[in-house]
Scaffold this active site. Structure first.
Site, mmCIF file in Angstrom:
data_model
loop_
_atom_site.group_PDB
_atom_site.id
_atom_site.type_symbol
_atom_site.label_atom_id
_atom_site.label_comp_id
_atom_site.label_asym_id
_atom_site.label_seq_id
_atom_site.Cartn_x
_atom_site.Cartn_y
_atom_site.Cartn_z
ATOM 1 N N ARG A 1 11.254 23.839 111.452
ATOM 2 C CA ARG A 1 11.535 24.174 110.062
ATOM 3 C C ARG A 1 11.515 25.686 109.822
ATOM 4 N NH1 ARG A 1 12.658 20.021 111.116
ATOM 5 N NH2 ARG A 1 12.203 18.028 110.161
ATOM 6 N N SER B 1 10.975 15.849 101.583
ATOM 7 C CA SER B 1 9.612 16.139 102.037
ATOM 8 C C SER B 1 9.135 17.442 101.399
ATOM 9 C CB SER B 1 9.570 16.251 103.560
ATOM 10 O OG SER B 1 9.983 15.043 104.159
ATOM 11 N N GLU C 1 7.533 22.972 101.712
ATOM 12 C CA GLU C 1 8.803 23.172 102.396
ATOM 13 C C GLU C 1 9.866 23.768 101.486
ATOM 14 O OE1 GLU C 1 11.992 20.408 104.841
ATOM 15 O OE2 GLU C 1 9.856 20.025 105.059
#
Length: 351
Positions: free
Chosen positions: A160, A239, A343
């Site tokens: 990520r 998420s 995130e």
């Protein structure tokens, strides 16, 4: 090129949250994108890049500056080589590659947002990441004042993360190039255990790419991770927290806390994450800290389908969402000594 003033930004995000931008420009060509960026840099105007809006948390006061929505289009397939304009809808592009009989991104089906956003956080799901197939990213480098082409290696991808995320605001992605695989209509080897189980195969086997895509879409829909305007569980950014990666010492402390809280017979999810590091599950941490599916009494709540998604139930503000996020972060830290990291990108606000 469309220019609007005091323009609402909430409709441009999947959370449907956030105040207006002083100015909103919708650019449909790379030249228009570069022109707007250069104008902002030359005048010292704050600039917010908006693609599909699936990874943005915008403050209730909005954005005092120019919001640039990248709406460029371009899908070019030459054999197994794919080039996407930054504004292309990602999930539609995945469907077209599967229809062409190519493998490599089929398990990334259903992820909302634009193609240009995928390399920024190295989008991944169900055993695939875009870093597995990206060969080049064409971007405007605001520091150098020129268009550059970065190889996949130069993008410095990790979990990520990427060069683009490491240097926020420096690069504006224009085009993304991929090398896919012609496996006779079959998928890439299935790497994710849940997907393999649903398909009735062993990890590492292949299935028709279309079947892999359908299976992933069904799995995502069951978790509220496929956009549906009628389903508030999808009024989210997917998420909300990344899966924590722990050092050996942090992981040992974490295991001690798990035993103290849940007993000796409970084993948390654990995955190798490089030399001396272990990745665990943010969803597991959230659930075991007491924030179960549907948690919350206000207009921002945890999804009824997945503990990792925070959602707008229709009347939430960004502050409602952040209050819930802070509560979850504090609860997980108190329970397990692990600090969750959001995130989505926050604009004008922070946890």
């Amino acid at each position: 090129m469309q220019v609007l003033h005091d323009a609402p930004l909430a409709p441009l995000t999947t959370f449907r949250l956030g105040g207006p931008a002083t100015r909103l420009v919708v650019a449909t060509t790379d030249d228009e994108v570069i022109s707007v960026v250069r104008e902002a840099d030359d005048t010292g105007t704050p600039l917010l890049i908006v693609g599909g809006g699936s990874n943005l948390v915008i403050g209730d006061k909005g954005f005092d500056g120019t919001a640039l929505r990248i709406a460029t289009r371009g899908f070019s397939l030459d054999g197994t080589r794919l080039e996407l304009a930054a504004g292309e809808n990602w999930t539609d592009a995945v469907a077209r590659t599967v229809e062409a009989g190519l493998a490599g991104v089929e398990c990334l089906a259903g992820i909302p947002g634009s193609a240009g956003a995928t390399p920024i956080q190295n989008v991944g799901a169900y055993g695939q990441e875009v870093s597995h197939t990206i060969t080049e990213v064409v971007a405007y480098d605001r520091t150098a004042g020129e268009t550059v082409t970065l190889t996949g290696e130069e993008c410095a991808f990790s979990y990520r993360h990427s060069r683009f995320k490491e240097h926020p605001g420096r690069y504006v992605v224009l085009r993304v190039r991929f090398a896919l695989e012609d496996a006779g209509g079959l998928s890439a080897p299935v790497r994710y255990a849940e997907t393999a189980r649903r398909l009735g195969i062993e990890v590492g086997e292949r299935v028709p790419a279309a079947e892999a895509r359908r299976t992933v879409l069904a799995l995502r829909a069951g978790k509220g991770m496929v956009l549906d305007p009628a389903d508030h569980d999808t009024w989210s950014a997917g998420s909300f927290f990344t899966n924590p990666i722990l050092t050996a010492a942090q992981y040992a402390d974490f295991l001690d806390r798990v035993r103290d809280r849940l007993g000796d017979d409970v084993a948390p999810p654990a995955y190798p994450a490089g030399d001396g590091f272990t990745k665990t599950s943010a969803a597991w941490l959230i659930d075991r800290a007491g924030f179960t599916k549907g948690y919350g009494q206000g207009p921002a709540r945890i999804s009824t389908k997945h503990a990792l998604a925070l959602t707008n139930r229709g009347e939430a503000t960004t502050e409602d969402l952040l209050a819930l996020a802070r509560e979850v972060v504090a609860g997980v830290r108190d329970a397990f000594g692990v600090t969750l990291v959001n995130e989505p990108v926050t604009v004008g606000v922070s946890l």
